[in-house]
Design an enzyme around this catalytic site. Structure first.
Site, short mmCIF file in Angstrom:
data_model
loop_
_atom_site.label_atom_id
_atom_site.label_comp_id
_atom_site.label_asym_id
_atom_site.label_seq_id
_atom_site.Cartn_x
_atom_site.Cartn_y
_atom_site.Cartn_z
N GLY A 99 28.94 13.56 -15.34
CA GLY A 99 28.40 13.56 -13.97
C GLY A 99 27.46 12.40 -13.74
N GLY A 101 24.47 10.85 -13.76
CA GLY A 101 23.15 11.10 -14.34
C GLY A 101 22.10 10.14 -13.84
N ARG A 102 22.56 9.08 -13.20
CA ARG A 102 21.57 8.13 -12.68
C ARG A 102 22.10 7.41 -11.45
NH1 ARG A 102 21.96 2.68 -16.14
NH2 ARG A 102 24.10 2.87 -16.83
N ASP A 134 16.93 8.90 -18.48
CA ASP A 134 15.82 8.82 -17.54
C ASP A 134 16.27 8.58 -16.10
OD1 ASP A 134 16.69 6.23 -17.65
OD2 ASP A 134 14.93 5.44 -18.69
N ARG A 185 26.06 -0.03 -5.20
CA ARG A 185 27.48 -0.26 -5.51
C ARG A 185 28.37 0.24 -4.38
NH1 ARG A 185 29.68 1.86 -11.18
NH2 ARG A 185 29.38 3.95 -10.35
N ARG A 192 36.96 9.84 -10.45
CA ARG A 192 37.43 9.32 -11.73
C ARG A 192 38.46 10.27 -12.32
NH1 ARG A 192 32.40 6.75 -13.34
NH2 ARG A 192 31.10 6.69 -11.48
N ASP A 261 36.05 8.89 -17.93
CA ASP A 261 35.06 8.99 -16.84
C ASP A 261 34.79 7.61 -16.22
OD1 ASP A 261 33.93 8.92 -19.60
OD2 ASP A 261 32.12 8.35 -18.54
N ASN A 262 35.26 6.57 -16.88
CA ASN A 262 35.09 5.23 -16.31
C ASN A 262 36.42 4.70 -15.77
OD1 ASN A 262 32.41 5.28 -17.04
ND2 ASN A 262 32.72 4.19 -18.96
P1 AMP Z 1 28.13 5.23 -18.60
O1 AMP Z 1 28.07 4.90 -20.06
O2 AMP Z 1 27.22 4.38 -17.76
O3 AMP Z 1 29.52 5.24 -18.07
O4 AMP Z 1 27.55 6.69 -18.47
C1 AMP Z 1 28.01 7.80 -19.18
C2 AMP Z 1 27.25 9.02 -18.75
O5 AMP Z 1 25.87 8.90 -19.09
C3 AMP Z 1 27.29 9.30 -17.25
O6 AMP Z 1 27.27 10.68 -17.07
C4 AMP Z 1 26.01 8.66 -16.79
O7 AMP Z 1 25.55 9.21 -15.58
C5 AMP Z 1 25.07 9.00 -17.93
N1 AMP Z 1 23.95 8.05 -18.02
C6 AMP Z 1 24.01 6.76 -18.40
N2 AMP Z 1 22.80 6.20 -18.38
C7 AMP Z 1 21.92 7.13 -17.98
C8 AMP Z 1 20.52 7.18 -17.76
N3 AMP Z 1 19.74 6.12 -17.97
N4 AMP Z 1 19.98 8.33 -17.32
C9 AMP Z 1 20.75 9.41 -17.13
N5 AMP Z 1 22.06 9.45 -17.32
C10 AMP Z 1 22.66 8.32 -17.75
MG MG Z 2 30.36 5.71 -16.48
#
Ligand code: AMP
Ligand code: MG
Length: 504
Positions: A99, A101-102, A134, A185, A192, A261-262
Site C-alpha cells: 500500500g 506508505g508514503r 517514516d 507525480r 498496479r 507492486d511496481n
Molecule cells: P517501493 O520500494 O518504493 O516501491 O516501496 C515498497 C513499499 O514500501 C510500498 O508499500 C511503499 O509505500 C513503502 N515505503 C517505501 N518507503 C517508505 C517510507 N519511507 N515510509 C513508509 N513506507 C515506505
Molecule cells: Mg513501489
C-alpha cells in the site's frame, strides 16, 4: 480589505479541477487521509509544460498557496486525498499488504488530450500502510525520479511524469540525515498488478471485479464492448507490458525493482528507485544495491515482466470462468502470447536502431552479433548506436568514431562489413535512413554519473543548476546539442557508478 479579498480570490481559484473516480470505489480500496504538513516547503522545480498540458495554470502552482499544495500543507478544493491499498511480490516473495506508505493521491485531472491522470504526492507523510517507514522521501531519490522519468518521457517511453518537486525544510533520517523532499507525480494510473493481488489474495472476488471494471472503463474502454471484457483486459495489459519492456531494452534502461507492486496496469514505467541506464553494454548489468542475486538484471527484465503478468492473470481467473480449468486455459493462451509480442516489438526496434527499414530473416542475427561484440568489447550502448547513424552512406574511413568505442576495434570492422552489405540491399535514400536512425538512437540519456553529480550538488551545496541543466538537455534526447557534448559522453573510469540505491 483589498488584501483580504485577494487572499480569498487566490484560495477560491483552485489550480486543479479534480475529479475523483478512485475515491468512489468501495472504502476497502484505500484509506482516506490528508498529507502531514511540513515545516517550510520550497519549490525546487515545476514542470510548466506538463502543468499546462494537464490544464493547470503553472503560475498558480508557483504561488505560496501552490507550493503549499505541492507539499501537502494545503488541501486544494476538490481533492479527496487517499492512500491506496495494494500487495505484491517483492523479489519473488509474497507480501500480502504493502500500500501507499508514503504517497497520497490528491485526485484526478483530465488533460488537454482528454486523458485522466492521477496527481499524487510522494513523501507526503505516514499512512496506515507505512509499516516501519517514516512516510517521507529524501531529496536525492526525488531528484532522480524527476530527471529519469522526464527523460523517459522525452525518449518516448511510457512513464509516469514529474509535475513538481519541493523541499520540506525538514531532515529525514537514512544512513545519515538528508534534506526531505516531496515529489508530485502524474500517472495515468496508480493501479498496479499488486492492487489486484491485494484483493485476490483475500478471496475478495467482488473487489477484483470492481477493480477490473474500473480499469477497463478508465484505461481500456475498447475491451468493454467485447463479449469477454476480462479476457480483453488481460490481453491489453499483456500487450502494454510487452511493448513497455521492449522499449526499456532498446534504450538500455534497467528498472531495478520490477516487483508486482511496481508494475503499472497501464504499462507505464512507475516507481523509479535504484534504476539506471547502462553505459557500456552488458546483458547481465545490475545497478540496484538491493538486487543481490541479479533478479532484475537488464537481460532478465523481459522474463520478469512475463512472470508478473502470470501473477496478474491469476488474480482474474475467477472472473474468466466458473470452471477453474477453463479459466486457466483461457489465461494461459493470452499470457502465452507475451514472448512473441515482446520479441516482435524488440526486434522491430533493434532493426530500426541499425537503420533497416525492411524485414529480412537474418536481421535478428545481425543485430545480436553487434550486441555480442559490444558486450565483449565493453562498447558504450548509447553512443555505439548514435554514432552508427553517421556511417550511413559513408566510406569505411569514417568508421573511427564507432571503432574507437570497441576495445578491439577490429571486432567492429568485421560487423560493419556485414551491415553495409545488408543496408545496400534496401533502396532507401541515405538521408531518410539516417534521419530514421537518429530518431530512435538517442544522443542523450540520463547517465548515472551526471545524475549523481546533479544530486550531489543539490544535497551538498543546495545548487540545483546542474539538475536544471540536465533536465533541459534530456528534454531533446534525439537532437545533437553541440553546446552540451559533455552530456553525451560516457563516464571516465573514475566517474563510473556501479550501484544505485533505493528510493526509500
Ligand atoms: P517501493 O520500494 O518504493 O516501491 O516501496 C515498497 C513499499 O514500501 C510500498 O508499500 C511503499 O509505500 C513503502 N515505503 C517505501 N518507503 C517508505 C517510507 N519511507 N515510509 C513508509 N513506507 C515506505
Ligand atoms: Mg513501489
Amino acid at each position: 480589505m483589498a488584501n483580504f479579498s485577494q487572499v480569498i480570490a487566490a484560495d477560491d481559484a483552485a489550480p486543479f479541477d479534480f475529479k475523483n473516480t478512485y475515491a468512489g470505489l468501495p472504502e476497502r480500496f484505500f484509506v482516506r487521509l490528508n498529507p502531514t504538513p511540513v515545516r517550510s516547503p520550497q519549490l525546487i522545480r515545476l514542470n510548466n509544460g506538463l502543468a499546462k498540458h494537464l490544464g493547470i495554470d503553472p503560475n498558480q502552482l508557483q504561488t505560496m498557496q501552490g507550493v503549499e499544495i505541492l507539499s501537502g500543507n494545503r488541501i486544494p478544493a476538490g481533492a479527496e486525498p487517499l492512500a491506496m491499498a495494494y500487495a505484491g511480490h517483492q523479489f519473488g516473495s509474497w507480501v500480502p499488504q504493502l500500500g501507499d506508505g508514503r504517497a497520497i493521491l490528491l485526485g484526478e485531472v483530465i488533460g488537454q488530450d482528454g486523458v485522466r491522470r492521477d496527481i499524487q504526492l510522494k513523501g507526503a507523510g505516514r499512512t496506515p500502510f507505512s509499516r516501519m517507514g517514516d512516510g517521507r522521501a529524501v531529496l536525492g531519490p526525488v531528484l532522480r525520479e524527476y530527471i529519469v522519468s522526464e527523460a523517459m518521457y522525452s525518449l518516448g517511453v511510457p512513464t509516469t511524469r514529474a509535475l513538481a518537486a519541493v523541499t520540506t525544510g525538514e531532515k529525514v533520517m537514512r544512513e545519515r540525515p538528508f534534506p526531505g523532499a516531496i515529489f508530485a507525480r502524474v500517472a495515468q494510473s496508480h493501479v498496479r498488478v499488486g492492487t489486484f493481488q491485494f484483493f485476490a489474495a483475500r478471496k475478495d472476488t467482488e473487489a477484483v471485479r470492481f477493480l477490473a471494471d474500473y480499469v477497463i472503463a478508465r484505461h481500456f474502454p475498447d475491451t468493454e464492448s467485447g463479449s469477454q471484457p476480462y479476457l480483453g483486459l488481460l490481453r491489453a495489459v499483456v500487450s502494454q507490458q510487452a511493448k513497455l519492456v521492449a522499449r526499456w531494452q532498446l534504450v538500455g534502461f534497467i528498472h531495478g525493482v520490477m516487483n508486482t507492486d511496481n508494475t503499472s496496469i497501464v504499462g507505464e514505467t512507475i516507481d523509479y528507485g535504484p534504476c539506471a541506464f547502462m553505459d557500456s553494454y552488458h546483458p547481465e548489468t545490475v545497478y540496484s544495491s538491493i538486487d543481490q542475486t541479479g533478479r532484475y538484471a537488464y537481460s532478465n527484465q523481459p522474463g520478469i515482466a512475463y512472470w508478473n503478468l502470470g501473477c496478474f492473470a491469476q488474480t482474474l481467473l475467477p472472473l474468466f470462468d466458473k470452471d477453474v480449468d477453463m479459466a486457466v486455459s483461457q489465461a494461459e493462451e493470452i499470457i502465452g502470447a507475451y514472448p512473441s509480442l515482446f520479441e516482435k516489438a524488440y526486434l522491430s526496434g533493434l532493426r530500426s536502431k541499425i537503420g533497416l527499414l525492411k524485414e529480412n530473416e537474418e536481421d535478428q542475427e545481425l543485430a545480436q552479433d553487434l550486441l555480442d561484440r559490444m558486450t565483449k568489447n565493453e562498447a558504450d550502448y548509447t553512443l555505439t548506436f548514435r554514432r552508427l547513424c553517421d556511417l550511413v552512406g559513408s566510406r569505411p574511413e569514417a568508421d573511427e568514431p564507432v571503432r574507437s568505442l570497441f576495445k578491439n576495434p577490429a571486432d567492429f570492422d568485421d560487423w560493419v562489413l556485414r551491415w553495409r552489405k545488408r543496408v545496400a540491399k534496401e533502396e532507401v535514400n541515405d538521408v531518410r535512413r539516417q534521419e530514421a536512425m537518429r530518431g530512435v538512437n538517442p544522443a542523450y540519456i540520463p547517465r548515472n554519473h551526471l545524475v549523481e553529480e546533479a544530486i550531489n550538488a543539490a544535497i551538498n551545496e543546495e545548487d540545483f543548476s546542474q539538475f536544471d541543466k540536465l533536465i533541459t538537455v534530456l528534454s531533446s534526447p534525439y537532437d545533437d546539442q553541440p553546446d552540451f557534448a559533455k552530456y553525451a559522453a560516457p563516464p571516465r573510469p573514475d566517474q563510473v557508478i556501479c550501484a544505485t540505491y533505493c528510493g526509500t
